[in-house]
Design an enzyme around this catalytic site. Structure first.
Site, PDB file in Angstrom:
ATOM      1  N   TYR A  48       0.828  -1.228   0.000  1.00  0.00           N
ATOM      2  CA  TYR A  48       0.000   0.000   0.000  1.00  0.00           C
ATOM      3  C   TYR A  48       0.856   1.269   0.000  1.00  0.00           C
ATOM      4  O   TYR A  48       0.341   2.357  -0.240  1.00  0.00           O
ATOM      5  CB  TYR A  48      -0.940   0.051   1.222  1.00  0.00           C
ATOM      6  N   HIS A 106       0.915 -11.597   2.120  1.00  0.00           N
ATOM      7  CA  HIS A 106      -0.188 -10.912   1.427  1.00  0.00           C
ATOM      8  C   HIS A 106      -0.861 -11.790   0.369  1.00  0.00           C
ATOM      9  O   HIS A 106      -2.074 -11.790   0.223  1.00  0.00           O
ATOM     10  CB  HIS A 106       0.365  -9.638   0.771  1.00  0.00           C
TER      11      HIS A 106
END
Ligand code: NAP
Length: 281
Positions: A48, A106
Site C-alpha cells: 500500500y 499478502h
C-alpha cells in the site's frame, strides 16, 4: 471495542481500520481521524506504500503503543526467507515501532515457505506478536498450514454479506485460524452492500445503517472486519456497531444474500497469477 483471542493468546480487536488505496499523503490524516473516533487496529501492507503514514499517525497520537494493534503484510516482491526478513525490518522502521502485532503473507505466490521461516524467526525474536496469511483459499491454505511449524493465526480474505466464506470455515477451524475480512463493505463497489435493501430494512429495527448491519454481521460471526473510509463521519458510523445484536432470524436472512461464497476474485486463475508474478515477482 470487542476482542477475539488468537491461537497464541494474543487479543485482537474485532473491528479495525484499513488503509488500502489511501494515498501516502492522505494516510496520516485518515489514521489520525480513525484513532480519534476509537479505532485501535490499523491494517496496512508493504504494497500500500503508506506504512509511514500509519507510523506518523500513531506516533503523534497520545495512545500507548500497547493499546494499538498494527497489521502489515509481506508483499510478493519480498517473498523468500532473506527478502522477507529484510522487509520486516523495513516495515518496523516505517511503522516506527519495535514490534508488529500481526504480520501476514499478502498473497500465496512465490517462495511463501521461505517468507514463513523469516516470519517465524521474527515471531520468536519478538518483532512480531502473531503471524498469518492472506488470500490463501481453502486447498492452498490446508496445504500450507499442514507443512509449517507455527500454524497461521489469521487468514485475511474477501468476506462480506455477498461473499460469506462459509466454505473455508471448517479448514480454518482445523488449524485454530481466525478469519479477517477485507472488502467488508464490498470495496469500491460498496453500493451493493451499503445501499442494500435487506440490510437497510434489518438496520431500521435498530436505528442502524446497512453498512453497520454488514459489519455487525461479520463481527457477530467472530470475523475481524477492517472497513476503510476517508470520511471521519463514516469511520465513526462504521465503528458504532457494538450496542446492538442481530437476531438468529436476521442472521438467517443475511445468509440468503451469499452470491459467491469464496469471494469475487479467483486466486487460482492462471492469468491473474501470471500478472502478479510478472509485475511483482
Ligand atoms: N489482503 C488483501 O488482499 C486486501 C485486499 C483489499 C483490502 N484489504 C484490506 O481491507 C480493507 C477494507 O477493504 P476496502 O478498503 O478495499 O473496502 P471496504 O472497506 O469494503 O469499502 C470501502 C469503500 O466503502 C466506502 N464506505 C466506507 N464506509 C461507508 C459507509 N458507512 N457508507 C457508505 N460507504 C462507505 C468507502 O468510501 P469513502 O472512503 O469515500 O468513505 C470506500 O469506497 C482495506 O483498506 C485493506 O486494509 C486487504
Amino acid at each position: 471495542m470487542e476482542y477475539i483471542k488468537l491461537s497464541n493468546g494474543v487479543q485482537m480487536p474485532l473491528l479495525g481500520y484499513g488503509v488500502f488505496l489511501v494515498s501516502p499523503d492522505e494516510c496520516e490524516r485518515c489514521v489520525t481521524d480513525a484513532l480519534s473516533v476509537g479505532y485501535r487496529l490499523i491494517d496496512t501492507a508493504q504494497a500500500y506504500q503508506n506504512e509511514e503514514g500509519v507510523g506518523n499517525a500513531w506516533r503523534k497520537s497520545a495512545i500507548k503503543r500497547e493499546d494499538i494493534f498494527l497489521t502489515t503484510k509481506v508483499w510478493i516482491s519480498n517473498a523468500g526467507e532473506e527478502r522477507a526478513a529484510k522487509s520486516i525490518d523495513e516495515s518496523l522502521r516505517k511503522l516506527q515501532t519495535d514490534y508488529i502485532d500481526l504480520l501476514l503473507i499478502h498473497q500465496a505466490y512465490g517462495d511463501v515457505f521461505g517468507s514463513w521461516r523469516a516470519m517465524e524467526k521474527a515471531y520468536r525474536d519478538g518483532k512480531v506478536r502473531a503471524i498469518g496469511v492472506s488470500n490463501f483459499q481453502a486447498g492452498r491454505f490446508f496445504d500450507f498450514s499442514h507443512y509449517v511449524n507455527v500454524k497461521p493465526m489469521v487468514n485475511q480474505l474477501e468476506c462480506n454479506t455477498l461473499s460469506q466464506q462459509k466454505g473455508i470455515e471448517p479448514t480454518l477451524n482445523e488449524f485454530g485460524t481466525k478469519m479477517m475480512a477485507w472488502y467488508p463493505l464490498g470495496g469500491q463497489g460498496a453500493d451493493g452492500i451499503v445501499k442494500n435493501d435487506v440490510l437497510a430494512d434489518i438496520g431500521s429495527k435498530y436505528g442502524k445503517t446497512a453498512a453497520q448491519v454488514a459489519l455487525r454481521w461479520l463481527t457477530q460471526r467472530g470475523i475481524v472486519a477492517i472497513p476503510k473510509s476517508s470520511h471521519k463521519e463514516r469511520m465513526a458510523q462504521n465503528i458504532d456497531i457494538f450496542d446492538f445484536t442481530l437476531t438468529d432470524m436476521d442472521m438467517a436472512q443475511i445468509a440468503t444474500m451469499n452470491q459467491h461464497d469464496a469471494g469475487t476474485r479467483d486466486f487460482g486463475d492462471p492469468q491473474f497469477v501470471k500478472y502478479l508474478i510478472e509485475t511483482y515477482g
